[in-house]
Design a protein around this motif. Sequence first.
Motif, PDB file in Angstrom:
ATOM      1  N   ASP A 131     -22.273  -2.183  13.808  1.00  0.00           N
ATOM      2  CA  ASP A 131     -21.002  -2.198  13.094  1.00  0.00           C
ATOM      3  C   ASP A 131     -20.552  -0.763  12.792  1.00  0.00           C
ATOM      4  O   ASP A 131     -20.306  -0.394  11.636  1.00  0.00           O
ATOM      5  N   ARG A 231     -15.590 -10.994   7.426  1.00  0.00           N
ATOM      6  CA  ARG A 231     -14.985 -10.027   6.510  1.00  0.00           C
ATOM      7  C   ARG A 231     -15.922  -9.821   5.314  1.00  0.00           C
ATOM      8  O   ARG A 231     -16.938 -10.484   5.161  1.00  0.00           O
ATOM      9  N   GLY A 232     -15.542  -8.908   4.447  1.00  0.00           N
ATOM     10  CA  GLY A 232     -16.398  -8.547   3.322  1.00  0.00           C
ATOM     11  C   GLY A 232     -17.046  -7.205   3.571  1.00  0.00           C
ATOM     12  O   GLY A 232     -16.980  -6.647   4.667  1.00  0.00           O
ATOM     13  N   PHE A 235     -14.244  -4.978   4.408  1.00  0.00           N
ATOM     14  CA  PHE A 235     -13.393  -5.421   5.509  1.00  0.00           C
ATOM     15  C   PHE A 235     -12.576  -6.637   5.100  1.00  0.00           C
ATOM     16  O   PHE A 235     -13.121  -7.628   4.593  1.00  0.00           O
ATOM     17  N   THR A 236     -11.276  -6.584   5.341  1.00  0.00           N
ATOM     18  CA  THR A 236     -10.433  -7.766   5.239  1.00  0.00           C
ATOM     19  C   THR A 236     -10.479  -8.493   6.586  1.00  0.00           C
ATOM     20  O   THR A 236     -11.082  -8.011   7.555  1.00  0.00           O
ATOM     21  N   ALA A 237      -9.816  -9.639   6.658  1.00  0.00           N
ATOM     22  CA  ALA A 237      -9.782 -10.362   7.922  1.00  0.00           C
ATOM     23  C   ALA A 237      -9.142  -9.521   9.022  1.00  0.00           C
ATOM     24  O   ALA A 237      -9.617  -9.482  10.170  1.00  0.00           O
ATOM     25  N   SER A 238      -8.063  -8.807   8.698  1.00  0.00           N
ATOM     26  CA  SER A 238      -7.368  -8.027   9.722  1.00  0.00           C
ATOM     27  C   SER A 238      -8.155  -6.792  10.130  1.00  0.00           C
ATOM     28  O   SER A 238      -8.215  -6.450  11.325  1.00  0.00           O
ATOM     29  N   THR A 239      -8.785  -6.089   9.172  1.00  0.00           N
ATOM     30  CA  THR A 239      -9.549  -4.900   9.553  1.00  0.00           C
ATOM     31  C   THR A 239     -10.828  -5.278  10.284  1.00  0.00           C
ATOM     32  O   THR A 239     -11.318  -4.521  11.118  1.00  0.00           O
ATOM     33  N   ARG A 240     -11.361  -6.477  10.002  1.00  0.00           N
ATOM     34  CA  ARG A 240     -12.525  -6.941  10.763  1.00  0.00           C
ATOM     35  C   ARG A 240     -12.145  -7.148  12.219  1.00  0.00           C
ATOM     36  O   ARG A 240     -12.876  -6.739  13.126  1.00  0.00           O
ATOM     37  N   GLY A 266     -21.355  -9.779   7.954  1.00  0.00           N
ATOM     38  CA  GLY A 266     -20.254  -8.880   7.756  1.00  0.00           C
ATOM     39  C   GLY A 266     -20.701  -7.490   8.186  1.00  0.00           C
ATOM     40  O   GLY A 266     -21.269  -7.308   9.256  1.00  0.00           O
ATOM     41  N   HIS A 267     -20.495  -6.511   7.288  1.00  0.00           N
ATOM     42  CA  HIS A 267     -20.809  -5.128   7.660  1.00  0.00           C
ATOM     43  C   HIS A 267     -22.294  -4.816   7.615  1.00  0.00           C
ATOM     44  O   HIS A 267     -22.772  -3.959   8.358  1.00  0.00           O
TER      45      HIS A 267
END
Length: 291
Positions: A131, A231-232, A235-240, A266-267
């Motif tokens: 990631d 996400r998390g 990270f939002t859904a869009s940045t993910r 997630g990350h």
Amino acid sequence: MTHTQGESEWVPTPDGRRLHAMVLPGPESAAEAPTVVFEAGSAASRSSWSRVQPGVARHARAIVYDRSGLGRSPSDPNGRTLARMADDLNAVLDHFGPGPFVLAGHSAGGPITRLAAATRPERIAGLVLVDPTDEAADVLFSSGFRRAERLTIATGAVLARLGLLRVTFRPLLRGIPDDVRRDLEREAFHPGVVRTQREQARTFLDELATWRGEAPDLGAIPLTVISGALRGGGFTASTRVEAIEAHARRAAASPRGRHVIAAESGHYVPVTEPQVIIEEITALVNPARGC
């Protein structure tokens, strides 16, 4: 009793500093296998790899270390540029050399491993980027992202002074070995860690932006990029979605690239799905095993 992450060893740098490392020697049968060296994320220490390193050590020598100002390594009075951090990683490789090496980098550790590998590609048998921060993601260079980064660091500084920073990361402390948890409680949540994070952030994105025109040349080094799917963790859904797309492009740009999705993470893939990382590193350490 041996520590989960092995025996401590101090690595000298050319300018007289010392970096703390921990070494798991691996099995005697893997004496000819590449050594695996791990690079942690922006404010993380060697401890962030505690669920991955022992699994890799079943197949090869596995080494974690603390960048200056993190874990047990003293701070660097001359700053924390991306180039300087990559030089420190190369000092670690020089110390444990001659190689070959497989490098694993998480988050901001991704660019550090890429730059270090491009400096001496002949000794690098493979890269596993977990990631990673990647310059192909436009969001990294937006004013909103930079404001959020400054706010995160400022909030972390306040929480560290109040002794509350560890509360923020409590979920990441679950399921790790007791000796590693004790290390984190002593080393990971004090104000000095946030000062190092701030110093790293001062030039990191500006340096990374220059790679959009000319990135470090990895040649034909085998490259695996692992993306968290969820996400998390900032990270939002869009940045993910944007991160996954950037990771896919990074893998596709390599003649020996591979893109893997950690579907349940997630990350913080090293904590939530360590086995995914172990399998990908093992495939590079011992290609005959496959994935």
